[in-house]
Motif scaffolding. Structure first.
Motif, PDB file in Angstrom:
ATOM      1  N   ASN A   1      46.016  20.502 -22.913  1.00  0.00           N
ATOM      2  CA  ASN A   1      47.118  20.340 -21.723  1.00  0.00           C
ATOM      3  C   ASN A   1      48.137  21.698 -21.761  1.00  0.00           C
ATOM      4  OD1 ASN A   1      48.692  19.250 -19.752  1.00  0.00           O
ATOM      5  ND2 ASN A   1      49.195  17.636 -20.940  1.00  0.00           N
ATOM      6  N   VAL A   2      47.488  22.506 -20.680  1.00  0.00           N
ATOM      7  CA  VAL A   2      48.626  23.484 -20.350  1.00  0.00           C
ATOM      8  C   VAL A   2      49.994  23.541 -20.179  1.00  0.00           C
ATOM      9  CG1 VAL A   2      48.847  25.987 -19.298  1.00  0.00           C
ATOM     10  CG2 VAL A   2      46.338  25.219 -20.459  1.00  0.00           C
ATOM     11  N   GLU A   3      50.316  22.311 -19.071  1.00  0.00           N
ATOM     12  CA  GLU A   3      51.492  21.981 -19.105  1.00  0.00           C
ATOM     13  C   GLU A   3      52.099  21.471 -19.731  1.00  0.00           C
ATOM     14  OE1 GLU A   3      51.014  21.056 -14.340  1.00  0.00           O
ATOM     15  OE2 GLU A   3      48.900  20.939 -14.904  1.00  0.00           O
ATOM     16  N   GLY A   4      51.224  20.303 -20.395  1.00  0.00           N
ATOM     17  CA  GLY A   4      52.262  19.315 -21.563  1.00  0.00           C
ATOM     18  C   GLY A   4      52.657  20.366 -22.388  1.00  0.00           C
ATOM     19  N   LEU A   5      51.873  21.196 -22.712  1.00  0.00           N
ATOM     20  CA  LEU A   5      52.072  22.002 -23.707  1.00  0.00           C
ATOM     21  C   LEU A   5      53.120  22.687 -23.659  1.00  0.00           C
ATOM     22  CD1 LEU A   5      49.415  24.195 -25.495  1.00  0.00           C
ATOM     23  CD2 LEU A   5      51.374  22.879 -26.756  1.00  0.00           C
ATOM     24  N   ALA A   6      53.781  23.544 -22.406  1.00  0.00           N
ATOM     25  CA  ALA A   6      54.435  24.223 -21.795  1.00  0.00           C
ATOM     26  C   ALA A   6      55.857  23.815 -21.723  1.00  0.00           C
ATOM     27  CB  ALA A   6      54.237  24.885 -20.061  1.00  0.00           C
ATOM     28  N   GLU A   7      55.286  22.236 -21.488  1.00  0.00           N
ATOM     29  CA  GLU A   7      56.972  21.732 -21.012  1.00  0.00           C
ATOM     30  C   GLU A   7      57.326  21.340 -22.730  1.00  0.00           C
ATOM     31  OE1 GLU A   7      59.093  20.359 -19.011  1.00  0.00           O
ATOM     32  OE2 GLU A   7      57.488  21.800 -17.459  1.00  0.00           O
ATOM     33  N   TRP A   8      56.643  20.848 -24.076  1.00  0.00           N
ATOM     34  CA  TRP A   8      57.227  20.669 -24.688  1.00  0.00           C
ATOM     35  C   TRP A   8      57.636  21.616 -25.782  1.00  0.00           C
ATOM     36  CZ3 TRP A   8      55.155  23.663 -29.296  1.00  0.00           C
ATOM     37  CH2 TRP A   8      55.853  22.703 -30.971  1.00  0.00           C
ATOM     38  N   ILE A   9      56.900  23.467 -25.681  1.00  0.00           N
ATOM     39  CA  ILE A   9      58.050  24.281 -25.857  1.00  0.00           C
ATOM     40  C   ILE A   9      59.135  24.788 -25.181  1.00  0.00           C
ATOM     41  CG2 ILE A   9      57.667  27.095 -25.705  1.00  0.00           C
ATOM     42  CD1 ILE A   9      54.420  27.033 -25.939  1.00  0.00           C
ATOM     43  N   ARG A  10      59.416  24.427 -24.100  1.00  0.00           N
ATOM     44  CA  ARG A  10      60.001  23.998 -22.710  1.00  0.00           C
ATOM     45  C   ARG A  10      61.141  23.443 -23.171  1.00  0.00           C
ATOM     46  NH1 ARG A  10      58.050  24.080 -17.964  1.00  0.00           N
ATOM     47  NH2 ARG A  10      58.484  26.201 -17.565  1.00  0.00           N
ATOM     48  N   SER A  11      60.783  22.117 -24.291  1.00  0.00           N
ATOM     49  CA  SER A  11      61.637  20.966 -24.722  1.00  0.00           C
ATOM     50  C   SER A  11      62.992  21.627 -25.752  1.00  0.00           C
ATOM     51  CB  SER A  11      61.762  19.858 -25.096  1.00  0.00           C
ATOM     52  OG  SER A  11      60.837  20.584 -25.685  1.00  0.00           O
ATOM     53  N   TRP A  12      62.209  22.958 -26.126  1.00  0.00           N
ATOM     54  CA  TRP A  12      62.807  23.580 -27.692  1.00  0.00           C
ATOM     55  C   TRP A  12      63.985  24.277 -27.301  1.00  0.00           C
ATOM     56  CZ3 TRP A  12      61.541  23.052 -33.155  1.00  0.00           C
ATOM     57  CH2 TRP A  12      61.016  21.639 -32.806  1.00  0.00           C
ATOM     58  N   GLY A  13      64.102  24.843 -25.998  1.00  0.00           N
ATOM     59  CA  GLY A  13      65.426  25.988 -25.427  1.00  0.00           C
ATOM     60  C   GLY A  13      64.473  26.900 -26.007  1.00  0.00           C
ATOM     61  N   ILE A  14      65.137  27.563 -27.016  1.00  0.00           N
ATOM     62  CA  ILE A  14      65.606  29.191 -27.634  1.00  0.00           C
ATOM     63  C   ILE A  14      64.391  29.176 -28.644  1.00  0.00           C
ATOM     64  CG2 ILE A  14      67.610  29.118 -29.080  1.00  0.00           C
ATOM     65  CD1 ILE A  14      65.529  31.660 -27.159  1.00  0.00           C
ATOM     66  N   LEU A  15      64.403  27.465 -29.105  1.00  0.00           N
ATOM     67  CA  LEU A  15      63.453  27.551 -30.734  1.00  0.00           C
ATOM     68  C   LEU A  15      61.631  27.281 -30.310  1.00  0.00           C
ATOM     69  CD1 LEU A  15      66.123  25.069 -32.582  1.00  0.00           C
ATOM     70  CD2 LEU A  15      65.776  28.179 -32.996  1.00  0.00           C
ATOM     71  N   GLY A  16      61.651  27.431 -28.619  1.00  0.00           N
ATOM     72  CA  GLY A  16      60.675  26.771 -28.330  1.00  0.00           C
ATOM     73  C   GLY A  16      60.405  28.065 -28.582  1.00  0.00           C
ATOM     74  N   ILE A  17      60.120  29.491 -29.208  1.00  0.00           N
ATOM     75  CA  ILE A  17      59.607  30.388 -29.637  1.00  0.00           C
ATOM     76  C   ILE A  17      59.206  30.489 -30.451  1.00  0.00           C
ATOM     77  CG2 ILE A  17      59.795  33.070 -29.669  1.00  0.00           C
ATOM     78  CD1 ILE A  17      62.036  33.211 -27.491  1.00  0.00           C
ATOM     79  N   MET A  18      59.751  30.065 -31.323  1.00  0.00           N
ATOM     80  CA  MET A  18      59.390  29.905 -32.896  1.00  0.00           C
ATOM     81  C   MET A  18      58.609  28.851 -32.949  1.00  0.00           C
ATOM     82  SD  MET A  18      60.699  32.401 -34.275  1.00  0.00           S
ATOM     83  CE  MET A  18      60.197  31.696 -36.096  1.00  0.00           C
ATOM     84  N   GLY A  19      58.855  27.823 -32.314  1.00  0.00           N
ATOM     85  CA  GLY A  19      58.124  26.280 -32.222  1.00  0.00           C
ATOM     86  C   GLY A  19      56.295  26.611 -31.648  1.00  0.00           C
ATOM     87  N   SER A  20      56.413  27.960 -30.793  1.00  0.00           N
ATOM     88  CA  SER A  20      54.827  28.009 -30.340  1.00  0.00           C
ATOM     89  C   SER A  20      54.158  29.194 -31.480  1.00  0.00           C
ATOM     90  CB  SER A  20      55.264  29.597 -29.134  1.00  0.00           C
ATOM     91  OG  SER A  20      54.081  29.766 -29.034  1.00  0.00           O
ATOM     92  N   ILE A  21      54.982  30.514 -31.727  1.00  0.00           N
ATOM     93  CA  ILE A  21      55.080  30.657 -33.070  1.00  0.00           C
ATOM     94  C   ILE A  21      54.232  30.451 -34.573  1.00  0.00           C
ATOM     95  CG2 ILE A  21      55.323  32.883 -34.703  1.00  0.00           C
ATOM     96  CD1 ILE A  21      57.547  34.084 -32.722  1.00  0.00           C
ATOM     97  N   VAL A  22      54.784  29.299 -34.669  1.00  0.00           N
ATOM     98  CA  VAL A  22      54.045  27.969 -35.803  1.00  0.00           C
ATOM     99  C   VAL A  22      53.279  27.611 -35.385  1.00  0.00           C
ATOM    100  CG1 VAL A  22      54.952  26.351 -36.829  1.00  0.00           C
ATOM    101  CG2 VAL A  22      56.510  28.062 -36.588  1.00  0.00           C
ATOM    102  N   LEU A  23      52.449  27.002 -34.088  1.00  0.00           N
ATOM    103  CA  LEU A  23      52.418  26.268 -33.970  1.00  0.00           C
ATOM    104  C   LEU A  23      50.350  27.387 -33.786  1.00  0.00           C
ATOM    105  CD1 LEU A  23      50.414  23.822 -33.115  1.00  0.00           C
ATOM    106  CD2 LEU A  23      50.972  24.040 -30.206  1.00  0.00           C
ATOM    107  N   ASN A  24      50.375  28.449 -32.933  1.00  0.00           N
ATOM    108  CA  ASN A  24      49.580  29.475 -33.132  1.00  0.00           C
ATOM    109  C   ASN A  24      49.282  30.174 -34.520  1.00  0.00           C
ATOM    110  OD1 ASN A  24      47.599  31.589 -32.028  1.00  0.00           O
ATOM    111  ND2 ASN A  24      49.219  32.108 -30.248  1.00  0.00           N
ATOM    112  N   ILE A  25      50.242  30.539 -35.184  1.00  0.00           N
ATOM    113  CA  ILE A  25      50.057  30.032 -36.988  1.00  0.00           C
ATOM    114  C   ILE A  25      49.130  28.804 -37.349  1.00  0.00           C
ATOM    115  CG2 ILE A  25      50.681  30.365 -39.083  1.00  0.00           C
ATOM    116  CD1 ILE A  25      52.902  32.112 -37.777  1.00  0.00           C
TER     117      ILE A  25
END
Length: 193
Positions: free
Chosen positions: A6-30
């Motif tokens: 769910n691309v839109e749901g993932l985007a909202e989850w990443i956005r909800s983390w604020g600046i930490l969303g970058i790290m959350g996305s990278i960890v999810l990619n790992i």
């Protein structure tokens, strides 16, 4: 797994983390890379929605390269510790690759990364079975991931914003299909020999 597609749901989850969303996305990619079978195109699309096409591309590229690196190191460590996996090193293709020059080993990784038919996890495991050095694997992975990340970022983004970007999506899908067909024909002709 539905939450991952769910691309839109993932985007909202990443956005909800604020600046930490970058790290959350990278960890999810790992995590996706280590799992070896999960698709990352949806995460790339979500990153493009949150950070824009250029920012999303760089976040996704960073996550993909770090994920491949972690997977490669884990696989190589596991191979060294496992007697059963050590037997895989006796395959002739591994001897062929190990006998190749440093440049050819790196080039093989770059080309394999660009091939849409081969899952990233297979490339990580295959590379871990060879003698390619870690720096060479890292550089080749970085170079090989750039085209696929451009494709995934645009397609993932444009699927969500279809009405605004339908022609770019069509062009991206046609270009991706052409690459797929080129690699498929090459593989088919090689198997017929």
């Amino acid at each position: 797994m539905e939450w991952l597609t769910n691309v839109e749901g993932l985007a909202e989850w990443i956005r909800s983390w604020g600046i930490l969303g970058i790290m959350g996305s990278i960890v999810l990619n790992i995590i996706i890379s280590v799992a070896g079978v999960l698709p990352s195109i949806f995460l790339s699309g979500a990153n493009a929605i949150v950070y824009g096409l250029v920012g999303g591309f760089f976040v996704s590229l960073t996550g993909e390269v770090l994920g491949a690196t972690v997977a490669f190191l884990l696989y190589r460590y596991g191979i060294q510790k496992s007697k059963g996996l050590k037997k895989l090193e006796k395959f002739s293709w591994i001897h062929t690759i190990n006998g190749a020059s440093r440049f050819r080993k790196g080039l093989a990784i770059v080309l394999l990364r660009m091939n849409p038919l081969i899952p990233s996890g297979v490339i990580n495991l295959g590379a871990a079975l060879t003698t390619i050095s870690f720096p060479d694997f890292l550089l080749a992975t970085f170079l090989g991931k750039i085209p696929s990340m451009v494709f995934e970022t645009f397609v993932g983004h444009d699927l969500v914003y279809l009405s605004e970007n339908k022609y770019r999506l069509i062009f991206s899908l046609l270009a991706g299909s052409l690459v797929f067909l080129l690699f498929w024909r090459k593989e088919k002709s090689r198997s017929l020999r």
